[in-house]
Design an enzyme around this catalytic site. Structure first.
Site, mmCIF file in Angstrom:
data_model
loop_
_atom_site.group_PDB
_atom_site.id
_atom_site.type_symbol
_atom_site.label_atom_id
_atom_site.label_comp_id
_atom_site.label_asym_id
_atom_site.label_seq_id
_atom_site.Cartn_x
_atom_site.Cartn_y
_atom_site.Cartn_z
ATOM 1 C CG ASN A 176 -1.692 1.245 1.416
ATOM 2 O OD1 ASN A 176 -1.744 2.080 0.500
ATOM 3 N ND2 ASN A 176 -2.327 1.413 2.569
ATOM 4 C CE LYS A 224 -0.018 3.200 4.802
ATOM 5 N NZ LYS A 224 0.110 3.280 6.255
ATOM 6 C CG HIS A 239 -5.578 2.023 5.331
ATOM 7 N ND1 HIS A 239 -5.115 2.955 6.230
ATOM 8 C CD2 HIS A 239 -4.581 1.122 5.169
ATOM 9 C CE1 HIS A 239 -3.884 2.629 6.582
ATOM 10 N NE2 HIS A 239 -3.531 1.519 5.947
ATOM 11 C CD GLU A 293 -2.683 5.548 6.777
ATOM 12 O OE1 GLU A 293 -2.683 5.573 5.539
ATOM 13 O OE2 GLU A 293 -1.774 4.995 7.445
ATOM 14 C CD GLU A 330 -3.211 -2.344 7.361
ATOM 15 O OE1 GLU A 330 -2.226 -2.680 6.707
ATOM 16 O OE2 GLU A 330 -3.740 -1.223 7.261
ATOM 17 N N GLY A 363 2.963 2.413 10.730
ATOM 18 C CA GLY A 363 3.909 3.509 10.553
ATOM 19 C C GLY A 363 4.626 3.915 11.829
ATOM 20 C CB SER A 376 5.772 -1.691 11.871
ATOM 21 O OG SER A 376 5.354 -0.351 12.107
HETATM 22 P P1 13P Z 1 3.362 0.418 7.639
HETATM 23 O O1 13P Z 1 3.853 -0.876 7.024
HETATM 24 O O2 13P Z 1 4.062 1.625 7.136
HETATM 25 O O3 13P Z 1 3.276 0.323 9.131
HETATM 26 O O4 13P Z 1 1.829 0.593 7.123
HETATM 27 C C1 13P Z 1 0.960 -0.474 7.194
HETATM 28 C C2 13P Z 1 -0.278 -0.114 6.461
HETATM 29 O O5 13P Z 1 -1.007 0.773 6.855
HETATM 30 C C3 13P Z 1 -0.575 -0.846 5.229
HETATM 31 O O6 13P Z 1 -1.863 -0.580 4.775
#
Ligand code: 13P
Length: 250
Positions: free
Chosen positions: A9, A11, A95, A97, A167, A173, A212
């Protein structure tokens, strides 16, 4: 046997130039990945380029979100049919976010899941608890609520055509990964929740871990019996790290 899936992803990262070099790097190494399925989810604007570069390869691609509407006066939105126009196989829905910054509710996410499926896309449904929710001991309650919204709208069979990504919001992140045992516990809970409705759907359902994940922890996470791959953020932005995770998933 569930085929592992490793999906990047991206982003809101990258440029036309970095997309080209990242895909070039992934393309060079992906031949070593034997059994895992590999996919990338770029920002919408790069989908035509991604389609051009990945057509005919073993790498799939998808969107990061979609509209519940099919067309019309919805400024800034992208319809499922538009993702199909550029060869997407997958689309991420719900997601954290989007849930946090765009106030997406469980019901809206369930609708997006349904719309994606109806268009022949494979939705990757993201679910997961915040740190406060984990500390309050409500992790299972939260993921069950997020999952049940889809089952309520569509029935359990809808999950036979999708993928789940667990997640934990506190691991995204942050560099804080759920331990393999912590993740496995929630994955097993998710699968058992689905099995209450259909053991067959539960058995075939791919449940990815996200938060992560890195080459250094991927093998141990994906080695757990209910973890069927990863949804990768930061580490999907460099070919070496992403391929390291894909190889671990093998
Ligand atoms: P990270 O791998 O940067 O922690 O993000 C995970 C994520 O949100 C994948 O959709």
């Amino acid at each position: 046997m569930r085929r592992p899936l490793v999906a990047g992803n991206w982003k809101m990262n990258g440029s036309l130039e970095s997309v080209r070099s990242l895909l070039d790097g992934i393309g060079r190494g992906v031949g070593d990945v034997k059994s895992a399925e590999v996919a990338v989810c770029p920002p919408y604007i790069y989908l035509p380029e991604v389609e051009k570069l990945l057509s005919g390869s073993d790498i799939a691609w998808g969107g990061q979100d979609l509209s519940t509407e099919s067309s019309g006066a919805y400024t800034g939105e992208v319809a499922a049919s538009m993702l199909n126009d550029f060869g997407c196989k997958y689309v991420i829905v719900g997601h954290s976010e989007r849930r946090t910054y765009h106030a997406e509710s469980d019901q809206l996410v369930a609708k997006k899941y349904a719309v994606a499926r109806a268009a022949g896309l494979v939705p990757i449904l993201c679910i997961g608890e915040t740190l406060e929710e984990r500390e309050a001991g409500t992790t299972n309650e939260v993921v069950a609520r997020q999952l049940d919204a889809v089952i309520a709208l569509e029935g359990v069979d809808a999950l036979a055509h999708g993928v789940i990504a667990y997640e934990p919001v506190w691991a995204i992140g942050t560099g804080k990964t759920a331990t393999p045992d912590q993740a496995q516990e929630v994955h097993a809970f998710i699968r058992s929740r689905v099995a209450e409705k259909s053991s067959e759907v539960a058995e075939g359902l791919r449940i990815l871990y996200g938060g992560s994940m890195k080459p250094g922890n991927a093998a141990e996470l994906i080695g757990k019996s209910d973890i069927d791959g990863g949804l990768i953020g930061g580490a999907s932005l460099t070919a070496e790290d992403f391929l390291g995770i894909c190889t671990a998933a093998d």
